[in-house]
Enzyme design. Structure first.
Site, mmCIF file in Angstrom:
data_model
loop_
_atom_site.group_PDB
_atom_site.id
_atom_site.type_symbol
_atom_site.label_atom_id
_atom_site.label_comp_id
_atom_site.label_asym_id
_atom_site.label_seq_id
_atom_site.Cartn_x
_atom_site.Cartn_y
_atom_site.Cartn_z
ATOM 1 N N TRP A 157 0.778 -1.291 0.105
ATOM 2 C CA TRP A 157 0.103 -0.055 -0.007
ATOM 3 C C TRP A 157 0.937 1.083 0.154
ATOM 4 O O TRP A 157 0.304 2.355 0.009
ATOM 5 C CB TRP A 157 -0.922 -0.067 1.303
ATOM 6 C CG TRP A 157 -0.103 -0.445 2.552
ATOM 7 C CD1 TRP A 157 -0.167 -1.425 3.148
ATOM 8 C CD2 TRP A 157 0.515 0.576 3.226
ATOM 9 N NE1 TRP A 157 0.583 -1.623 4.409
ATOM 10 C CE2 TRP A 157 1.042 -0.398 4.395
ATOM 11 C CE3 TRP A 157 1.076 1.922 3.214
ATOM 12 C CZ2 TRP A 157 1.883 0.298 5.243
ATOM 13 C CZ3 TRP A 157 1.924 2.257 4.075
ATOM 14 C CH2 TRP A 157 2.310 1.646 5.143
ATOM 15 N N ASN A 158 2.245 1.148 0.433
ATOM 16 C CA ASN A 158 2.851 2.353 0.579
ATOM 17 C C ASN A 158 2.980 3.169 -0.876
ATOM 18 O O ASN A 158 3.342 4.438 -0.718
ATOM 19 C CB ASN A 158 4.209 2.256 1.302
ATOM 20 C CG ASN A 158 5.417 1.254 0.541
ATOM 21 O OD1 ASN A 158 4.828 0.443 -0.332
ATOM 22 N ND2 ASN A 158 6.304 1.132 0.974
ATOM 23 N N LYS A 181 -2.499 -8.727 -7.505
ATOM 24 C CA LYS A 181 -3.181 -8.345 -6.148
ATOM 25 C C LYS A 181 -2.765 -7.233 -5.545
ATOM 26 O O LYS A 181 -1.727 -7.338 -4.972
ATOM 27 C CB LYS A 181 -2.992 -9.595 -5.226
ATOM 28 C CG LYS A 181 -4.129 -9.675 -4.045
ATOM 29 C CD LYS A 181 -3.557 -10.354 -2.897
ATOM 30 C CE LYS A 181 -2.752 -9.422 -1.965
ATOM 31 N NZ LYS A 181 -3.638 -8.290 -1.517
ATOM 32 N N PRO A 182 -3.520 -6.170 -5.646
ATOM 33 C CA PRO A 182 -2.791 -5.181 -4.890
ATOM 34 C C PRO A 182 -3.202 -4.911 -3.449
ATOM 35 O O PRO A 182 -3.973 -5.933 -3.114
ATOM 36 C CB PRO A 182 -3.356 -3.762 -5.756
ATOM 37 C CG PRO A 182 -5.049 -4.298 -5.955
ATOM 38 C CD PRO A 182 -4.455 -5.781 -6.528
ATOM 39 N N ALA A 183 -2.568 -4.226 -2.657
ATOM 40 C CA ALA A 183 -2.902 -4.093 -1.212
ATOM 41 C C ALA A 183 -4.246 -3.757 -1.120
ATOM 42 O O ALA A 183 -4.876 -2.873 -1.746
ATOM 43 C CB ALA A 183 -2.079 -3.336 -0.444
ATOM 44 N N GLY A 235 6.741 -6.181 -0.337
ATOM 45 C CA GLY A 235 6.128 -6.299 0.974
ATOM 46 C C GLY A 235 6.987 -6.599 2.053
ATOM 47 O O GLY A 235 8.147 -6.376 1.818
ATOM 48 N N SER A 236 6.513 -7.289 3.129
ATOM 49 C CA SER A 236 7.155 -7.446 4.256
ATOM 50 C C SER A 236 8.115 -8.778 4.132
ATOM 51 O O SER A 236 7.696 -9.662 3.347
ATOM 52 C CB SER A 236 6.489 -7.554 5.449
ATOM 53 O OG SER A 236 5.540 -8.827 5.296
ATOM 54 N N GLU A 257 10.888 -7.901 -3.381
ATOM 55 C CA GLU A 257 11.383 -6.609 -2.862
ATOM 56 C C GLU A 257 11.035 -6.517 -1.202
ATOM 57 O O GLU A 257 9.809 -6.223 -1.272
ATOM 58 C CB GLU A 257 11.045 -5.692 -3.766
ATOM 59 C CG GLU A 257 11.873 -4.269 -3.934
ATOM 60 C CD GLU A 257 11.566 -3.467 -2.818
ATOM 61 O OE1 GLU A 257 11.830 -3.513 -1.570
ATOM 62 O OE2 GLU A 257 10.700 -2.688 -3.226
ATOM 63 N N LEU A 258 11.839 -6.775 -0.323
ATOM 64 C CA LEU A 258 11.211 -7.020 1.104
ATOM 65 C C LEU A 258 11.769 -5.838 1.947
ATOM 66 O O LEU A 258 11.975 -4.940 1.434
ATOM 67 C CB LEU A 258 11.918 -8.350 1.448
ATOM 68 C CG LEU A 258 11.339 -9.639 0.465
ATOM 69 C CD1 LEU A 258 11.982 -11.118 1.002
ATOM 70 C CD2 LEU A 258 9.955 -9.569 0.265
ATOM 71 N N CYS A 291 10.273 1.453 1.965
ATOM 72 C CA CYS A 291 11.342 0.399 2.406
ATOM 73 C C CYS A 291 12.651 0.787 2.335
ATOM 74 O O CYS A 291 13.587 0.220 2.813
ATOM 75 C CB CYS A 291 11.091 -0.928 1.535
ATOM 76 S SG CYS A 291 10.982 -0.331 -0.171
ATOM 77 N N GLU A 388 12.165 -2.608 11.284
ATOM 78 C CA GLU A 388 11.940 -1.577 10.393
ATOM 79 C C GLU A 388 10.914 -0.973 10.919
ATOM 80 O O GLU A 388 9.695 -1.232 11.363
ATOM 81 C CB GLU A 388 11.346 -2.180 8.918
ATOM 82 C CG GLU A 388 11.069 -1.477 7.942
ATOM 83 C CD GLU A 388 10.767 -2.032 6.620
ATOM 84 O OE1 GLU A 388 10.318 -3.283 6.534
ATOM 85 O OE2 GLU A 388 11.248 -1.747 5.564
HETATM 86 P P1 ADP Z 1 2.733 -4.599 5.052
HETATM 87 O O1 ADP Z 1 3.225 -4.910 6.304
HETATM 88 O O2 ADP Z 1 3.449 -3.593 4.410
HETATM 89 O O3 ADP Z 1 1.125 -4.717 4.633
HETATM 90 P P2 ADP Z 1 2.399 -7.256 3.725
HETATM 91 O O4 ADP Z 1 3.929 -8.184 3.384
HETATM 92 O O5 ADP Z 1 1.639 -7.602 4.562
HETATM 93 O O6 ADP Z 1 3.211 -5.901 3.947
HETATM 94 O O7 ADP Z 1 1.677 -6.994 2.368
HETATM 95 C C1 ADP Z 1 2.335 -6.654 1.278
HETATM 96 C C2 ADP Z 1 1.117 -7.206 0.293
HETATM 97 O O8 ADP Z 1 1.071 -8.671 0.561
HETATM 98 C C3 ADP Z 1 -0.336 -6.802 0.366
HETATM 99 O O9 ADP Z 1 -0.736 -6.698 -0.980
HETATM 100 C C4 ADP Z 1 -0.756 -8.023 1.249
HETATM 101 O O10 ADP Z 1 -2.292 -8.219 1.032
HETATM 102 C C5 ADP Z 1 -0.189 -9.249 0.727
HETATM 103 N N1 ADP Z 1 -0.129 -10.373 1.791
HETATM 104 C C6 ADP Z 1 -0.196 -10.459 3.137
HETATM 105 N N2 ADP Z 1 -0.071 -11.733 3.379
HETATM 106 C C7 ADP Z 1 -0.215 -12.299 2.185
HETATM 107 C C8 ADP Z 1 -0.307 -13.821 1.996
HETATM 108 N N3 ADP Z 1 -0.188 -14.767 3.070
HETATM 109 N N4 ADP Z 1 -0.253 -14.166 0.729
HETATM 110 C C9 ADP Z 1 -0.389 -13.431 -0.166
HETATM 111 N N5 ADP Z 1 -0.358 -12.260 -0.010
HETATM 112 C C10 ADP Z 1 -0.123 -11.554 0.848
#
Ligand code: ADP
Length: 487
Positions: A157-158, A181-183, A235-236, A257-258, A291, A388
């Site tokens: 989402w950032n 799949k966006p946030a 993402g994370s 990209e974590l 990030c 982080e």
């Molecule tokens: P943040 O903490 O920045 O939200 P996330 O890694 O949780 O970081 O989220 C980044 C993306 O990964 C989002 O689109 C989120 O919906 C997706 N996401 C989170 N958990 C899962 C999962 N188990 N499988 C697939 N996508 C996921």
């Protein structure tokens, strides 16, 4: 609340599959919330596994014809997409500020940044070359590059726009199809991009957007379906590791990209004003939610007090407020949970002896605002050093020697971006080569653009986005041996 746009077609609230807007099979929707006010601004289709499968099937049907087009035909459609994004920059920025919170100036900048990837990869895709290998008497070897196949993309989402274009543009440019799949926090920016891709003439099925709150269901299909050949994720780190494990069963390629834990090292021989300015921009951009935001300011003892003083003066001039309002320099953080997580890290540092020089708590009132915060008397045992922060909190650590600074910088499992300030050329080479990061900014923290290879080492990920290297993430190398040529 109703959202007023110059181009109302950009406000889409359904999933985009095979060129069609569709509701979730369940008929369910989820709320998109403005983090500056806590208000619901839209209800969006809550799609899941079944819709993801349909999107993959649409991608499978659409990809062969797209892959067969000459690069310049694909590039022309991407160029049109770029032009439409820029023509709708103000609307896209407004949508982004409403769902993400960043200021309108930052959103406007991100839309241009996002568009730059579309243009770059449209151009770059015409320059994919192979090789002819050294021959043997009756054989010749050739290397060609081909699109990797259907790509599953999962984005955060950032950066609700640029993290999508940075993946979709190279994938589409080389002939792949994508299911995105966006946030769930920021679906509107993604759906608006899909609408513009459609208007640009991108054939149905090549860019599908599955919006929904059940990330494991959508991600589960993307990572297990054998027709998906690659998963690209921003993402994370924990979710990235999970997705890599899920991709292992079908041996998919992955780009990850974590998380990051960027240091800004300021040496005694630095240009102090430049260092303060660079650290401010890097730390508080998007209210600390990127990030590559500096997470740890690491300042040499001789310049430490002067740095803290100037940095604090500047932070006290910030005005955290609704990003749509004039005068707001920074927006809220994304959710109440994010705000509470940031506060927990600050409280834990304070419990261990940190001094709060500025801020230190949620602002209160509507919206998820955290005060811009500065901590001193901090050390490497604290969560603000190890984790982080992803919020507007600057812990300022002190060091004595260059070696100590390098060790502090490397004392993390992350390795995305690092920055340092020094006017000594020998030191610049030494330190740049000694710190384990994918990207190093020397006397500069604004390091990102479409022309640079963005990515990390260690647990910050693998693969590179942007630049000429960014195409490789979507290409397979094929070796062709032609034998019997003397027949
Ligand atoms: P943040 O903490 O920045 O939200 P996330 O890694 O949780 O970081 O989220 C980044 C993306 O990964 C989002 O689109 C989120 O919906 C997706 N996401 C989170 N958990 C899962 C999962 N188990 N499988 C697939 N996508 C996921």
């Amino acid at each position: 609340m109703s959202i007023q746009l110059n181009n109302p077609s950009l406000l889409q609230t359904q999933a985009f599959i095979d060129g069609q807007w569709c509701d979730a099979d369940s008929g369910k929707t989820f709320a998109v919330v403005n983090p500056a006010t806590g208000e619901t601004i839209a209800q969006v289709a809550d799609a899941g596994q079944a819709e993801t499968l349909r999107a993959i099937e649409a991608a499978k049907a659409a990809m062969p014809a797209w892959k067969a087009e000459p690069a310049k035909v694909r590039a022309a459609i991407l160029e049109k997409w770029h032009d439409l994004v820029m023509a709708n920059q103000a609307d896209l920025a407004k949508l982004m500020t409403l769902e993400q919170g960043k200021t309108l100036a930052e959103s406007t900048g991100e839309v241009a940044y996002g568009a730059s990837f579309i243009k770059w990869f449209a151009e770059e895709s015409k320059r994919i070359y192979g090789d002819v290998l050294q021959g043997t008497p009756d054989r010749r070897g050739i290397v060609i590059k081909q699109p990797v196949g259907i790509v599953g993309a999962i984005t955060p989402w950032n950066f609700p726009n640029a993290m999508i274009t940075r993946k979709a543009a190279p994938a589409l440019a080389v002939g792949c199809a994508m299911v995105l799949k966006p946030a769930a926090e920021t679906p509107l920016s993604a759906l608006a991009l899909a609408e513009l891709a459609k208007q640009a003439g991108l054939p149905a099925g090549l860019f599908n957007v599955v919006v929904g709150t059940d990330a494991p269901a959508i991600g589960g299909e993307l990572t297990s379906n054998p027709d998906v050949k690659k998963v690209t994720f921003t993402g994370s780190t924990p979710v990235g590791k999970l997705l890599m494990k899920q991709c292992a069963d079908t041996v998919k390629r992955t780009s990850m990209e974590l998380g990051g834990n960027a240091p800004v090292i300021v040496f005694d021989d630095a240009d102090l004003d430049a260092a303060v300015q660079g650290a401010l921009v890097s730390k508080y951009r998007n209210s600390g939610q990127t990030c590559i935001c500096s997470n740890r300011l690491i300042v040499q003892e001789g310049i430490y007090d002067a740095f803290v003083e100037k940095f604090t003066q500047a932070v006290n001039n910030f005005n955290f407020g609704n990003g749509l309002e004039d005068g707001s320099t920074h927006g809220p953080v994304i959710t109440e949970k994010a705000m509470n997580d940031i506060h927990a890290k600050v409280e834990s540092a304070v419990a261990q002896g940190a001094t709060v020089v500025a801020g230190g708590k949620p602002k209160g009132g509507n919206g998820y605002f955290y005060e811009p915060t500065i901590l001193t008397n901090v050390d490497s045992s604290m969560r603000v050093f190890r984790e982080e922060i992803f919020g507007p909190v600057a812990p300022i650590f002190k060091f004595k020697t260059e070696q100590e600074a390098i060790e502090m910088a490397n004392d993390t499992e992350f390795g995305l971006a690092a920055y340092f300030y020094s006017e000594n050329l020998s030191r610049i080479w030494r330190v740049a080569e000694s710190i384990d990061y994918g990207m190093v900014g020397v006397n500069e923290t604004a390091i990102s653009s479409e022309i640079i290879p963005f990515g990390g080492v260690k647990e910050s990920g693998q693969g590179r986005e942007g630049s000429k290297y960014g195409l490789d993430d979507y290409l397979e190398v094929k070796y062709i041996c032609i034998g019997g040529i003397n027949k």
